[in-house]
Every structure is written in structure tokens, then in C-alpha cells.
Design an enzyme around this catalytic site. Structure first.
Site, short mmCIF file in Angstrom:
data_model
loop_
_atom_site.label_atom_id
_atom_site.label_comp_id
_atom_site.label_asym_id
_atom_site.label_seq_id
_atom_site.Cartn_x
_atom_site.Cartn_y
_atom_site.Cartn_z
N GLY A 103 35.23 -96.31 -2.78
CA GLY A 103 35.19 -96.00 -4.20
C GLY A 103 36.32 -95.07 -4.61
O GLY A 103 37.25 -94.82 -3.84
N ARG A 104 36.22 -94.55 -5.82
CA ARG A 104 37.24 -93.66 -6.37
C ARG A 104 36.78 -92.21 -6.30
O ARG A 104 35.59 -91.91 -6.35
CB ARG A 104 37.54 -94.04 -7.82
CG ARG A 104 38.13 -95.44 -7.96
CD ARG A 104 38.46 -95.74 -9.42
NE ARG A 104 39.12 -97.02 -9.57
CZ ARG A 104 39.58 -97.50 -10.73
NH1 ARG A 104 39.41 -96.78 -11.85
NH2 ARG A 104 40.17 -98.67 -10.78
N VAL A 105 37.79 -91.32 -6.22
CA VAL A 105 37.52 -89.88 -6.13
C VAL A 105 38.17 -89.20 -7.33
O VAL A 105 39.35 -89.42 -7.61
CB VAL A 105 38.06 -89.28 -4.83
CG1 VAL A 105 37.72 -87.80 -4.74
CG2 VAL A 105 37.50 -90.02 -3.62
N LEU A 132 41.88 -88.65 -8.28
CA LEU A 132 42.59 -88.12 -7.12
C LEU A 132 43.04 -89.22 -6.17
O LEU A 132 44.09 -89.11 -5.52
CB LEU A 132 41.71 -87.13 -6.36
CG LEU A 132 41.34 -85.84 -7.09
CD1 LEU A 132 40.37 -85.02 -6.26
CD2 LEU A 132 42.58 -85.03 -7.42
N GLY A 133 42.28 -90.26 -6.05
CA GLY A 133 42.63 -91.34 -5.14
C GLY A 133 41.53 -92.37 -5.09
O GLY A 133 40.46 -92.22 -5.68
N LYS A 190 33.00 -88.41 -5.81
CA LYS A 190 33.29 -89.76 -5.32
C LYS A 190 32.29 -90.72 -5.93
O LYS A 190 31.09 -90.64 -5.69
CB LYS A 190 33.22 -89.81 -3.80
CG LYS A 190 33.68 -91.13 -3.23
CD LYS A 190 33.73 -91.07 -1.72
CE LYS A 190 34.40 -92.32 -1.15
NZ LYS A 190 35.79 -92.47 -1.57
N ASP A 228 37.17 -95.36 8.96
CA ASP A 228 38.40 -95.48 8.17
C ASP A 228 39.24 -94.21 8.29
O ASP A 228 39.65 -93.63 7.30
CB ASP A 228 38.06 -95.76 6.71
CG ASP A 228 39.27 -96.26 5.92
OD1 ASP A 228 40.21 -96.78 6.55
OD2 ASP A 228 39.27 -96.12 4.68
#
Length: 558
Positions: A76-78, A70-71, A93, A191
Site C-alpha cells: 500500500g501507500r505511506v 512518502l512512498g 500506511k 520484501d
């Protein structure tokens, strides 16, 4: 025969002991892992978080395939996944492995995040701490991110209107206010950006990707994160955080101001496709903040001017406060939330159906908004008190004026008994002065909205009170003078009736008067004085009136 049973019994006992421990007298890895899982379950009983194995999440995400990605964010990555056991769609995540927390530290932070519950926050439903793997499992938000709708809209989708944008900003501020003021300990987002604000099918925003950092000592906006690693996104990060890693609650306010500018302008926080002086959104907007006439030029062109000019001015004022260079000059997110609550209200022809009285913790926000719209600021309570005092004082002054007028009427009567001609001239002068005084004051011009606020709440209240007092005193004085003149007319009629009697007496005492006048010629001014016998020193009475002796002699001779 009997030795075998004797030796066999100790041997069996020893073998059972070796199964429980290794050569170093420590528990086996399987037993240690089982004990840790039991401890995790016991600690998680107080929350609704679920504990997942790495195998479960790998199966849900098809072994973390690229098609499920997803992004990717700063932590980290999702991935999008479907839990096999329940069929629930989730967002998994996978945190970066560098700088990993220990298992207990990670678990403590995750359990703290599990207690955060707000409609505008993405809900954490579980986690995985299997070996060196650290994964978080969230509810899946199907509407995409704010960045997708603002900067990468679908061809068949309509652009977001102004009211929807302000409602998104208000709800996002509510979520951030929950992290800053309601969470214990407070959570610094670190963030905040458009891609981390997810939208559901009803365009309700939900903040994601927050909170995996411990907070150090401090209170209020001085709360600082322990980690010195700069994790923000360029274009959204506050200057003090980008330069020196100084992260506070006001750093999140700066990032929120950038997001608000994106909603207003439709521009990206950082756009390298634009000219150099327009690539950074805040740098481009700073000069415009100083010129309110250019505010309409900041609006997103896709809105086609379908917004309230007053609402635009207020939104720009809020954004300009949030992106101040100095952190201390920025407002609290709670004040930003209160201000946005007004802009997110349903409107009719660009005007809210109801106008709330806003109350801010910090005066800076109230001052900034009052420069653009007087409807958001109510008169200070001190003015109401001053109005009451002024009305009371005006009543007292009017009573004093009436007393003075009653005293002056008696003196006025005495003067008119002695000299008719002088009073006629006085009446003419008084009427002229009253005509000049009765001129109404100039009305206050409140056509200019920016100027009317200053006039209304600083000067006009006092000026109007003073003018009212003067007008009331003038009207009372005029009425008293009229009543006095009427009484004088009646007294003069009575004097005319008694004139004949006085003439007879004067004829008898003619010789005595002539002698008195001849004796008075020895004075320097050759005049006779009539005293009103009043030592009060008042301007309206008590003065000495002089009649030339030669005029008196001529009248007597006649």
C-alpha cells in the site's frame, strides 16, 4: 375507562423491544459496531497499540493528499501525518483493499505485530479497522531511506564512508535476526530492500514494511508463508521465491545479501541504465566472486579506496554466501550478523582495535571467511590437545633415548678396551653423521596470507613438533656421546698404566699364545673372534669384531 391503561402498558413494552432489535430479531448496526469497538479495546488492553478512527487519520494526512505521500510499497501507500490530538508526527500506511482480511483476522495479526519491539525495527503505535479501511500507524523516521542516501544523495551531503555502511549492515542484520529468531512466531520479511531500510538522524537503520502475513507450520529456515502471492521486488527476491513462490527465512537472507552488495558497490539492485550484463547486480557480481584480485574493483568509487582491503574481502565473502543460488547453501542471518559485527567495529588505519573470536552456528560461514583472513579463525581445540600429547611423547622418547645411551656407554667402553683403531674410525663417522643431522629444518614461509592459514592450522603444528623431537633427541645423544668419550679417555689412561704389567705377563705366556694361534689356523677364515658377551641384538653393541690371525702373530713376534 379501565381499558386504556390495560392496552397502553403492553404497547409500551412492545415498542421498547422493537427499538433494541430489527424485524429479523438482530441488533442494530450501531449496537453491533459499538460491541465490536468494545471487544477491540478489551483485546488491545494487553498492548500499547492505539485504535484510531478513519476520520482521525484522514485529518492527520490532510485527507491523504499527494503532497503527504512518502512512498508506495507492495502492501500500500505511506503518508506523512500529524495527529491532531497529540501533535505527534506519524507515518500512516493505507493497505490495499484487495484480498482484505476479516476484521478479527486483521486485528489478530496487528496485535501480533504490536508485540515486536527492537531498536532496529520501526515501531507500530496503532491501527485503524473502520469499515473496509485498513491502516497502520508507525513512528515517523526523518532520515529517509537507505536507497535515498546511496543512490539519490542530496547535493550538499557527503557520501557514506565505509565504516558507516558496515554499521548499517550490521544493525539491519540485528533487526532481521530478531524477526527470524526472537519473534514468536517467526516473521518472514518478504520484501527486504534498500527503500524499506529507514535511517534516523544518527544513521541507525530501522526495518519497515514487514510482517502482515501469517506463517504456516514448520521450524527454523523451513518456516513458510501461507500466502502464494509473490510480493517481493525484482532484483531482491530469491530465485526460489520468484520461480515458484517458495518463501522461507533463507529468502530474506538472499535479499539481505543484495542490500549488502549495494552498500559495497554503490550500485542499484536493478539498473536498466547500465549495459545488459551489468543491469542485475547479483548477475554482475557472480563472476567477480571467483576472483579475489578483482574485489577492489567492486568497491563504490565515491569511497576513493578509503577502506580496509581485508574488510572489503570479508564483506564480499559474506555477500557471496548470502546470494547463493541454492537456499540451503546460504548462511543463517545470525551467522551473518556475527561476521558483520567484526567489520562494523571502530578501526585504526583500517584495522579493528580488537579482534573477536567469532562463533558461527553454520560451518559454511566460518569456511568462507577463513579463505580470506586467518585472523577471524582460531586454531581448532584438537590441535592444542595434540600439541600436549606430542610434548609428552617427546619427553618419554627422550627418556628412552637416555636409557639407550647409558646401555651403549658400557658397550662402548668394552669395545674401546679391545680395539683403539676401530673406535677412532667410528668417532669420525659419528661426528660426520651428527654434523649432517644437526642441520636446522627449513623455516615455514608464511608470507602469503591465504597459504599461511593452511600451513598454520593443518601442517606446521605437526611438522614443528616432529622436528623439535628430533632436535631434542639429537642434542641429548650428542651430549651423551661427549660424556662417554671423556670417560673413555680416562679409561684409556688407566689402560696405558697397566700396559707394562700386561707385557710382562705376555712375555711369560708367549709360548702358550703361539700354540693357541697355531691351533686356530685350522678354521676356515684363519681369524680370532672377540665376543662382547651381549645378546641384546642392539645396533650400538653386541657385534663380533674380527682380527686377522696373521696380524696377531706379527704383533706377538715383535
Amino acid at each position: 375507562m379501565h381499558c386504556f391503561p390495560c392496552f397502553s402498558s403492553p404497547k409500551n413494552k412492545k415498542s421498547s423491544t422493537t427499538n433494541e432489535t430489527n424485524d429479523n430479531n438482530e441488533p442494530k448496526p450501531d449496537d453491533r459496531r459499538r460491541a465490536e469497538e468494545t471487544e477491540e479495546i478489551e483485546q488491545s488492553e494487553g498492548t500499547s497499540l492505539k485504535i484510531f478512527t478513519f476520520r482521525e487519520l484522514a485529518t492527520a494526512t490532510k485527507n491523504f493528499r499527494q503532497e503527504c505521500l512518502l512512498g508506495e510499497g507492495g502492501f500500500g501507500r505511506v503518508y506523512k501525518g500529524t495527529l491532531k490530538s497529540t501533535g505527534q508526527v506519524v507515518a500512516v500506511k493505507q493497505l490495499d483493499k484487495h484480498g482484505l482480511h476479516g476484521n478479527k483476522e486483521f486485528q489478530a495479526e496487528v496485535l501480533s505485530l504490536g508485540q515486536l519491539d527492537h531498536p532496529n525495527l520501526v515501531k507500530l503505535i496503532g491501527y485503524c479497522a473502520d469499515g473496509d479501511q485498513r491502516l497502520l500507524v508507525y513512528d515517523y523516521i526523518s532520515g529517509g531511506s537507505l536507497q535515498d542516501h546511496l543512490h539519490e544523495p542530496k547535493a550538499d551531503s557527503d557520501p557514506m564512508d565505509w565504516t558507516t555502511r558496515m554499521q548499517i549492515a550490521y544493525a539491519a542484520a540485528q533487526g532481521l535476526d530478531y524477526l527470524h529468531d526472537k519473534a514468536n512466531p517467526p516473521v518472514i520479511y518478504r520484501d527486504l530492500k534498500a527503500s524499506n531500510i529507514l535511517l534516523d538522524d544518527d544513521f541507525s537503520p530501522k526495518l519497515s514494511d514487514f510482517g502482515l502475513h501469517k506463517l504456516g507450520p514448520g521450524t527454523g529456515d523451513k518456516m513458510m508463508a501461507l500466502s502464494s502471492r509473490v510480493m517481493g521486488t525484482y532484483g531482491y527476491s530469491a530465485p526460489e521465491y520468484t520461480r515458484g513462490g517458495n518463501l522461507t527465512l533463507k529468502s530474506d537472507v538472499y535479499s539481505f545479501g543484495v542490500v549488502l552488495l549495494e552498500l559495497i558497490t554503490g550500485r542499484r539492485a536493478l539498473d536498466t541504465t547500465r549495459p545488459n550484463d551489468e543491469q542485475n547486480l547479483v548477475s554482475w557480481a557472480q563472476p567477480i566472486f571467483r576472483d579475489p584480485k578483482r574485489y577492489p574493483d567492486m568497491a563504490d568509487p565515491v569511497l576513493e579506496n578509503k577502506f580496509s582491503e581485508r574488510g572489503l574481502n570479508q564483506a564480499v565473502a559474506i555477500a557471496s554466501m548470502c546470494v547463493q543460488e541454492e537456499a540451503s547453501a546460504r548462511p543463517l542471518i545470525s551467522d551473518v550478523m556475527v561476521a558483520l559485527s567484526f567489520l562494523s567495529m571502530p578501526t585504526e588505519d583500517g584495522i579493528p582495535t580488537t579482534v573477536p573470536i567469532l562463533s558461527f552456528k553454520d560451518k559454511s560461514m566460518s569456511i568462507a571467511l577463513s579463505r580470506h583472513d586467518s585472523n577471524l579463525v582460531s586454531p581448532p581445540p584438537e590441535l592444542a590437545t595434540e600439541d600436549d600429547k606430542s610434548s609428552t611423547s617427546s619427553g618419554e622418547e627422550s627418556s628412552l633415548e637416555s636409557e639407550k645411551e647409558s646401555v651403549s656407554k658400557n658397550e662402548y667402553k668394552k669395545k674401546h678396551e679391545e680395539e683403539d683403531s676401530s673406535m677412532e674410525s667410528d668417532d669420525e663417522s659419528d661426528s660426520n653423521s651428527e654434523h649432517e643431522k644437526d642441520q636446522p629444518p627449513k623455516p615455514i614461509d608464511e608470507k602469503n596470507q591465504a597459504q599461511s592459514l593452511k600451513i598454520k592450522y593443518r601442517y606446521s603444528w605437526e611438522d614443528i613438533d616432529v622436528n623439535d623431537e628430533r632436535l631434542s633427541s639429537k642434542s641429548s645423544q650428542k651430549s651423551n656421546d661427549e660424556s662417554t668419550s671423556s670417560r673413555y679417555d680416562s679409561d684409556r689412561d688407566q689402560d696405558e698404566k697397566g700396559k707394562e704389567e700386561e707385557e710382562e705377563e705376555e712375555a711369560e705366556e708367549k709360548h702358550t699364545h703361539i700354540e693357541h694361534i697355531d691351533s686356530s689356523k685350522t678354521d676356515d677364515d684363519q681369524s680370532v673372534y672377540f665376543d662382547n658377551d651381549d645378546d641384546s641384538g642392539d645396533d650400538n653393541g653386541g657385534s663380533l669384531h674380527r682380527i686377522k690371525s696373521d696380524v696377531a702373530i706379527d704383533s706377538i713376534k715383535e
